[in-house]
Design a protein around this motif. Structure first.
Motif, PDB file in Angstrom:
ATOM      1  N   UNK A  73     111.623 -79.676  -6.139  1.00  0.00           N
ATOM      2  CA  UNK A  73     110.386 -78.992  -6.493  1.00  0.00           C
ATOM      3  C   UNK A  73     110.504 -77.506  -6.163  1.00  0.00           C
ATOM      4  N   UNK A  74     109.525 -76.740  -6.569  1.00  0.00           N
ATOM      5  CA  UNK A  74     109.580 -75.293  -6.384  1.00  0.00           C
ATOM      6  C   UNK A  74     109.600 -74.891  -4.918  1.00  0.00           C
ATOM      7  N   UNK A  75     109.099 -75.752  -4.009  1.00  0.00           N
ATOM      8  CA  UNK A  75     109.146 -75.433  -2.580  1.00  0.00           C
ATOM      9  C   UNK A  75     110.544 -75.603  -1.998  1.00  0.00           C
ATOM     10  N   UNK A  76     111.447 -76.206  -2.745  1.00  0.00           N
ATOM     11  CA  UNK A  76     112.854 -76.414  -2.379  1.00  0.00           C
ATOM     12  C   UNK A  76     113.038 -77.351  -1.188  1.00  0.00           C
ATOM     13  N   UNK A  77     111.984 -77.988  -0.729  1.00  0.00           N
ATOM     14  CA  UNK A  77     112.078 -78.917   0.396  1.00  0.00           C
ATOM     15  C   UNK A  77     111.500 -80.292   0.052  1.00  0.00           C
ATOM     16  N   UNK A  78     111.190 -80.500  -1.219  1.00  0.00           N
ATOM     17  CA  UNK A  78     110.750 -81.803  -1.693  1.00  0.00           C
ATOM     18  C   UNK A  78     111.302 -81.980  -3.104  1.00  0.00           C
ATOM     19  N   UNK A  79     111.148 -83.187  -3.657  1.00  0.00           N
ATOM     20  CA  UNK A  79     111.719 -83.426  -4.973  1.00  0.00           C
ATOM     21  C   UNK A  79     110.848 -84.382  -5.771  1.00  0.00           C
ATOM     22  N   UNK A  80     111.044 -84.325  -7.081  1.00  0.00           N
ATOM     23  CA  UNK A  80     110.311 -85.186  -8.010  1.00  0.00           C
ATOM     24  C   UNK A  80     111.209 -86.321  -8.451  1.00  0.00           C
ATOM     25  N   UNK A  81     110.608 -87.510  -8.552  1.00  0.00           N
ATOM     26  CA  UNK A  81     111.407 -88.668  -8.916  1.00  0.00           C
ATOM     27  C   UNK A  81     112.298 -89.064  -7.767  1.00  0.00           C
ATOM     28  N   UNK A  82     113.382 -89.754  -8.086  1.00  0.00           N
ATOM     29  CA  UNK A  82     114.303 -90.189  -7.051  1.00  0.00           C
ATOM     30  C   UNK A  82     115.707 -89.728  -7.339  1.00  0.00           C
ATOM     31  N   UNK A  83     116.630 -89.953  -6.419  1.00  0.00           N
ATOM     32  CA  UNK A  83     118.020 -89.620  -6.668  1.00  0.00           C
ATOM     33  C   UNK A  83     118.572 -90.395  -7.862  1.00  0.00           C
ATOM     34  N   UNK A  84     119.377 -89.723  -8.654  1.00  0.00           N
ATOM     35  CA  UNK A  84     120.027 -90.346  -9.808  1.00  0.00           C
ATOM     36  C   UNK A  84     121.533 -90.235  -9.634  1.00  0.00           C
ATOM     37  N   UNK A  85     122.233 -91.271 -10.008  1.00  0.00           N
ATOM     38  CA  UNK A  85     123.685 -91.285  -9.856  1.00  0.00           C
ATOM     39  C   UNK A  85     124.344 -90.833 -11.145  1.00  0.00           C
TER      40      UNK A  85
END
Length: 349
Positions: A73-85
């Motif tokens: 995300x724009x805060x660079x300390x969280x993310x959208x969705x989950x990890x993708x391989x």
């Protein structure tokens, strides 16, 4: 405030698993603090790298033995969705011989960037010992095409991780080795080489050298230079300074600092250094072109009463002209002598 973000592999003490943490600072030199108080992502894999695309979307990549990404995300300390391989195919990452559990060359240490519309994924390949290889793609998540070896297996470290940047019109390849005294697989040193891409954006073969990249420009000795501005050194270490930033310390008799390509022009008249000593004090010898080269100045360093009790000392200089390699050689008695925070020459009138 704009934060500097530092993504690091860590071990979660609660689970014993590898994870990716993120620290923040208002300066690229720190101090850093844990941004979250917990891992950003944890799946028992390592070696994060971050790429920000032209549209502002940031991606975190990491992995060993797999290769993962997520959208930050724009805060660079969280993310959208989950990890993708990312699928590790031999077409995308080359073929590894002799290990049915690791069919491709991808091992760890991914480095992702974009240049002239082409996405690059540079990585440590085929442990152990590792070499550096790369793949390219039309987008940040693939599909990837294996392009070949950049740096063959060499050096005294069984591991080697890459970094690639363009700077001031030149392209630079960073890697690590065990070339310093006492170096090895777990005592690594960072090195850099300059290179040119081929017309189709491909890499040449890059070998480890002792010389490294050529100097990007001369150094101006007539402005304040931090003492940790070092092309090479012997015996010294750095530490946080009470005046801010870092200082050079743990100086003993015979230690020295090399400063490459100092542009003295028509000549220097004097030299000033910021110093501190809770030891015996000593001397800063100003030498040209070698640690035993010609002495052009000699500054006496007094005892100041503390390793962070700073004072400025000055001395005259004679014969420092043209563009030369400058050596600050430290002499004195036994034990630790003094610390140096910064230095500056003054031009002759």
């Amino acid at each position: 405030m704009k934060w500097v973000h530092w993504y690091v592999p860590v071990t979660n003490r609660a689970t014993g698993r590898y994870a990716i943490g993120v620290a923040v600072s208002d300066s690229p030199t720190g101090p850093f603090r844990d941004a979250l108080g917990h891992p950003l992502v944890e799946n028992n894999e390592i070696d994060p790298t971050v790429f920000i695309d032209d549209d502002g979307q940031a991606y975190l990549y990491w992995g060993n033995p797999n290769l993962w990404y997520l959208k930050l995300n724009s805060d660079m300390t969280s993310y959208s969705g989950g990890p993708a391989r990312i699928p590790l195919t031999t077409a995308g990452f080359g073929t590894r011989d002799g290990d049915p559990n690791r069919p491709t060359l991808f091992e760890e240490g991914p480095w992702v960037y974009k240049r002239n519309g082409l996405y690059y994924l540079v990585f440590a390949a085929k442990c152990c010992s590792e070499f550096i290889a790369y793949s390219t793609a039309p987008g940040p998540t693939g599909p990837w095409t294996y392009r070949g070896t950049i740096m063959p297996t060499q050096g005294s470290s069984f591991t080697n991780h890459p970094g690639v940047i363009d700077f001031n019109g030149g392209s630079y390849f960073f890697y690590h080795n065990g070339a310093l005294p006492g170096g090895g697989g777990f005592t690594r040193s960072v090195a850099v080489e300059k290179f040119d891409y081929s017309a189709d954006g491909g890499f040449p073969t890059i070998n480890m050298t002792a010389a490294g990249a050529p100097q990007a420009g001369t150094l101006n000795p007539y402005v304040r230079q931090e003492a940790e501005t070092i092309a090479w050194g012997s015996g010294i270490e750095t530490e946080p300074s009470g005046e801010g930033g870092m200082n050079v310390g743990w100086i003993e008799n015979g230690d020295w600092i090399k400063v490459k390509g100092a542009a003295f022009g028509s000549g220097a008249a004097s030299f000033t250094a910021r110093v501190a000593s809770a030891g015996s004090g000593g001397t800063i010898e100003l030498r040209l072109d070698g640690s035993t080269g010609r002495v052009v100045g000699s500054c006496q360093v007094p005892v100041t009463g503390g390793w962070q009790s700073w004072t400025s000392v000055s001395c005259s200089v004679n014969g420092a002209t043209g563009t030369r390699d400058l050596y600050l050689r430290f002499t004195g008695g036994s034990g630790y002598l003094f610390n140096v925070n910064w230095w500056q020459f003054n031009a002759a009138a």
